[in-house]
Scaffold this motif. Structure first.
Motif, PDB file in Angstrom:
ATOM      1  N   SER A   1       0.846  -1.192   0.000  1.00  0.00           N
ATOM      2  CA  SER A   1       0.000   0.000   0.000  1.00  0.00           C
ATOM      3  C   SER A   1       0.880   1.240   0.000  1.00  0.00           C
ATOM      4  O   SER A   1       2.049   1.186   0.420  1.00  0.00           O
ATOM      5  CB  SER A   1      -0.934   0.021   1.213  1.00  0.00           C
ATOM      6  OG  SER A   1      -0.189   0.173   2.409  1.00  0.00           O
ATOM      7  N   GLY A   2       0.320   2.345  -0.464  1.00  0.00           N
ATOM      8  CA  GLY A   2       1.048   3.609  -0.430  1.00  0.00           C
ATOM      9  C   GLY A   2       0.718   4.359   0.845  1.00  0.00           C
ATOM     10  O   GLY A   2      -0.227   5.150   0.879  1.00  0.00           O
ATOM     11  N   THR A   3       1.464   4.113   1.894  1.00  0.00           N
ATOM     12  CA  THR A   3       1.167   4.715   3.198  1.00  0.00           C
ATOM     13  C   THR A   3       1.884   6.047   3.358  1.00  0.00           C
ATOM     14  O   THR A   3       2.924   6.308   2.741  1.00  0.00           O
ATOM     15  CB  THR A   3       1.603   3.781   4.343  1.00  0.00           C
ATOM     16  OG1 THR A   3       3.028   3.651   4.327  1.00  0.00           O
ATOM     17  CG2 THR A   3       0.979   2.402   4.187  1.00  0.00           C
ATOM     18  N   THR A   4       1.310   6.886   4.224  1.00  0.00           N
ATOM     19  CA  THR A   4       1.878   8.218   4.451  1.00  0.00           C
ATOM     20  C   THR A   4       3.179   8.179   5.252  1.00  0.00           C
ATOM     21  O   THR A   4       3.876   9.188   5.341  1.00  0.00           O
ATOM     22  CB  THR A   4       0.858   9.097   5.199  1.00  0.00           C
ATOM     23  OG1 THR A   4       0.515   8.459   6.436  1.00  0.00           O
ATOM     24  CG2 THR A   4      -0.405   9.281   4.364  1.00  0.00           C
ATOM     25  N   SER A   5       3.500   7.031   5.837  1.00  0.00           N
ATOM     26  CA  SER A   5       4.709   6.934   6.668  1.00  0.00           C
ATOM     27  C   SER A   5       5.950   6.556   5.867  1.00  0.00           C
ATOM     28  O   SER A   5       7.058   6.541   6.422  1.00  0.00           O
ATOM     29  CB  SER A   5       4.496   5.903   7.778  1.00  0.00           C
ATOM     30  OG  SER A   5       4.285   4.611   7.224  1.00  0.00           O
ATOM     31  N   ILE A   6       5.810   6.245   4.592  1.00  0.00           N
ATOM     32  CA  ILE A   6       6.964   5.839   3.786  1.00  0.00           C
ATOM     33  C   ILE A   6       7.993   6.972   3.746  1.00  0.00           C
ATOM     34  O   ILE A   6       7.669   8.114   3.424  1.00  0.00           O
ATOM     35  CB  ILE A   6       6.534   5.469   2.357  1.00  0.00           C
ATOM     36  CG1 ILE A   6       5.683   4.200   2.356  1.00  0.00           C
ATOM     37  CG2 ILE A   6       7.761   5.269   1.456  1.00  0.00           C
ATOM     38  CD1 ILE A   6       5.138   3.810   0.999  1.00  0.00           C
ATOM     39  N   GLY A   7       9.233   6.651   4.087  1.00  0.00           N
ATOM     40  CA  GLY A   7      10.318   7.630   4.045  1.00  0.00           C
ATOM     41  C   GLY A   7      10.450   8.500   5.273  1.00  0.00           C
ATOM     42  O   GLY A   7      11.391   9.307   5.358  1.00  0.00           O
ATOM     43  N   SER A   8       9.555   8.353   6.224  1.00  0.00           N
ATOM     44  CA  SER A   8       9.592   9.221   7.407  1.00  0.00           C
ATOM     45  C   SER A   8      10.888   9.025   8.200  1.00  0.00           C
ATOM     46  O   SER A   8      11.204   7.924   8.637  1.00  0.00           O
ATOM     47  CB  SER A   8       8.385   8.923   8.302  1.00  0.00           C
ATOM     48  OG  SER A   8       8.414   9.709   9.471  1.00  0.00           O
ATOM     49  N   GLY A   9      11.640  10.091   8.384  1.00  0.00           N
ATOM     50  CA  GLY A   9      12.872  10.051   9.162  1.00  0.00           C
ATOM     51  C   GLY A   9      14.081   9.496   8.439  1.00  0.00           C
ATOM     52  O   GLY A   9      15.175   9.430   9.009  1.00  0.00           O
ATOM     53  N   TRP A  10      13.926   9.110   7.183  1.00  0.00           N
ATOM     54  CA  TRP A  10      15.051   8.502   6.457  1.00  0.00           C
ATOM     55  C   TRP A  10      16.192   9.485   6.232  1.00  0.00           C
ATOM     56  O   TRP A  10      17.357   9.072   6.194  1.00  0.00           O
ATOM     57  CB  TRP A  10      14.579   7.977   5.103  1.00  0.00           C
ATOM     58  CG  TRP A  10      13.827   6.685   5.184  1.00  0.00           C
ATOM     59  CD1 TRP A  10      13.464   6.011   6.307  1.00  0.00           C
ATOM     60  CD2 TRP A  10      13.348   5.915   4.079  1.00  0.00           C
ATOM     61  NE1 TRP A  10      12.788   4.865   5.981  1.00  0.00           N
ATOM     62  CE2 TRP A  10      12.699   4.781   4.615  1.00  0.00           C
ATOM     63  CE3 TRP A  10      13.388   6.068   2.698  1.00  0.00           C
ATOM     64  CZ2 TRP A  10      12.108   3.798   3.821  1.00  0.00           C
ATOM     65  CZ3 TRP A  10      12.800   5.097   1.901  1.00  0.00           C
ATOM     66  CH2 TRP A  10      12.171   3.984   2.455  1.00  0.00           C
ATOM     67  N   GLU A  11      15.879  10.777   6.063  1.00  0.00           N
ATOM     68  CA  GLU A  11      16.921  11.737   5.739  1.00  0.00           C
ATOM     69  C   GLU A  11      18.006  11.773   6.813  1.00  0.00           C
ATOM     70  O   GLU A  11      19.210  11.853   6.500  1.00  0.00           O
ATOM     71  CB  GLU A  11      16.338  13.137   5.532  1.00  0.00           C
ATOM     72  CG  GLU A  11      15.488  13.673   6.664  1.00  0.00           C
ATOM     73  CD  GLU A  11      14.075  13.127   6.669  1.00  0.00           C
ATOM     74  OE1 GLU A  11      13.490  13.046   7.769  1.00  0.00           O
ATOM     75  OE2 GLU A  11      13.554  12.775   5.598  1.00  0.00           O
ATOM     76  N   LEU A  12      17.615  11.665   8.083  1.00  0.00           N
ATOM     77  CA  LEU A  12      18.600  11.723   9.162  1.00  0.00           C
ATOM     78  C   LEU A  12      19.446  10.453   9.211  1.00  0.00           C
ATOM     79  O   LEU A  12      20.662  10.502   9.410  1.00  0.00           O
ATOM     80  CB  LEU A  12      17.891  11.943  10.506  1.00  0.00           C
ATOM     81  CG  LEU A  12      17.085  13.240  10.614  1.00  0.00           C
ATOM     82  CD1 LEU A  12      16.410  13.326  11.986  1.00  0.00           C
ATOM     83  CD2 LEU A  12      17.972  14.447  10.380  1.00  0.00           C
ATOM     84  N   ILE A  13      18.793   9.298   9.023  1.00  0.00           N
ATOM     85  CA  ILE A  13      19.528   8.026   9.020  1.00  0.00           C
ATOM     86  C   ILE A  13      20.523   7.981   7.871  1.00  0.00           C
ATOM     87  O   ILE A  13      21.673   7.547   8.020  1.00  0.00           O
ATOM     88  CB  ILE A  13      18.554   6.842   8.926  1.00  0.00           C
ATOM     89  CG1 ILE A  13      17.755   6.695  10.217  1.00  0.00           C
ATOM     90  CG2 ILE A  13      19.300   5.535   8.630  1.00  0.00           C
ATOM     91  CD1 ILE A  13      18.581   6.320  11.420  1.00  0.00           C
TER      92      ILE A  13
END
Length: 356
Positions: free
Chosen positions: A252-264
């Motif tokens: 599914s295309g959820t709104t949480s995809i990619g959340s916080g990845w930039e910092l990691i």
């Protein structure tokens, strides 16, 4: 009668065992690989289940998602810029691709290309604004991070996009080997290709020159503008690919995809020895750095440490890694270079004296 001292066969310019060891330690990946092995040994000692097949598979699968983005981020950092919007780009690309499949009934391949196009377009916008209009990358990409988060909410209305076509769901559940998903296969292939390009091609050498000393690069004829914008497009497209792999995995295309990845991603590649100032670092180092952070996060969970400590651990490791890298560069790299130059100078002087 010649009273000169007996001749010696020792070459003062020949590298000694110590200098070779120093040169080896000065390689950026050596320190982070050693740290990774120590961490693995520590967590295994604390809890042998850490090296269970299931946990290893879980770590590698998670690493593959952010690792794909880390490849692009490494290329961009080598070129002297960075992107804080990669997580939002991954998310917005994934949900747009999901909407194209469901609401507009686009064929899966076209929807995937559409999602990648969105990521590449955002990268192009970032690149033009940063390079052409000279807006600092921190400001532009931070702004794009918020824009992307807003677009995700607009596209989805705050709800997951599903059901996706059966082909996407089947792909997300399939594996290529040892229970690892196709995202890991793509990650490995992309890392090998990117590493080859940076190390072995003119394109790679020009990227290092662009990030290391852009003024000199321009003087020798390198179009630094094109290289930097191209690097922004690359990280945008790879962020979109990572987001769509997660979309397939979640079905599914959820709104949480990619959340916080930039910092990691930023933390991982910096831990891996990629310079925030451009012109230094390798794909291998960035990949190992990402793996190290995921090992820490997984290890803390396995040994029963509160998950809230994960972010603290990542921050501490990042600061220590950068500090140790600065010390390593100052002592080993600069020191070894100075000693080698001194040895060559001594050898030249000795040659002049003996020939006099």
């Amino acid at each position: 009668m010649n009273s000169a001292a007996p001749a010696t066969t020792e070459n003062p310019t020949a590298p000694s065992l110590r200098n070779r060891l120093i040169s080896f330690i000065a390689i950026g990946e050596v320190g982070v690989i050693a740290a990774l092995l120590l961490l693995v040994a520590f967590f295994y000692f604390m809890q042998p289940a850490f090296l269970s097949e299931r946990n290893i598979r879980a770590i590698l699968n998670v690493v593959s998602f952010v690792g794909i983005i880390a490849i692009g981020q490494t290329i961009l950092l080598v070129a002297g810029e960075f992107d804080l919007s990669v997580g939002s780009v991954a998310g917005v690309s994934a949900v747009i691709a999901a909407q194209l499949m469901t609401a507009l009934a686009w064929p899966v391949p076209l929807a995937i290309l559409g999602g990648m196009g969105v990521g590449a377009l955002i990268g192009l916008v970032n690149g033009i604004i940063v390079v052409k209009f000279r807006i600092p990358a921190f400001i532009q990409t931070l702004g794009m991070l918020f824009i992307g988060q807003g677009l995700i909410q607009l596209v989805t209305g705050g709800y997951p996009v599903y059901p996706l076509p059966k082909d996407v769901s089947d792909f997300g559940m399939s594996t290529f080997a040892f229970g690892l998903g196709w995202s890991f296969a793509f990650f490995i292939v992309a890392a090998i290709v990117a590493d080859f390009v940076l190390r072995r091609t003119v394109l790679g050498r020009n990227l290092y020159a662009t990030g290391g000393n852009p003024e000199v690069a321009r003087l020798v004829g390198i179009n630094t503008t094109i290289y930097k914008i191209g690097a922004f497009i690359t990280v945008g497209a790879l962020s979109a690919v990572a987001g769509m792999f997660v979309m397939a995995d979640l079905q599914s295309g959820t709104t949480s995809i990619g959340s916080g990845w930039e910092l990691i991603v930023i933390a991982g590649v910096v831990v891996g020895g990629v310079s925030l100032f451009g012109g230094a670092g390798t794909i291998a180092g960035g990949v190992v750095g990402i793996l190290m952070l995921k090992v820490v996060q997984s290890g803390l969970v396995v040994i029963g440490v509160n998950s809230n400590w994960q972010q603290i651990a990542v921050g501490v490791i990042m600061v220590l890694a950068v500090g140790l890298d600065i010390l390593r560069r100052r002592y080993f790299t600069v020191g070894a270079g100075a000693k080698t130059a001194a040895a060559k100078k001594a050898g030249t002087q000795a040659g002049k004296i003996s020939g006099a």
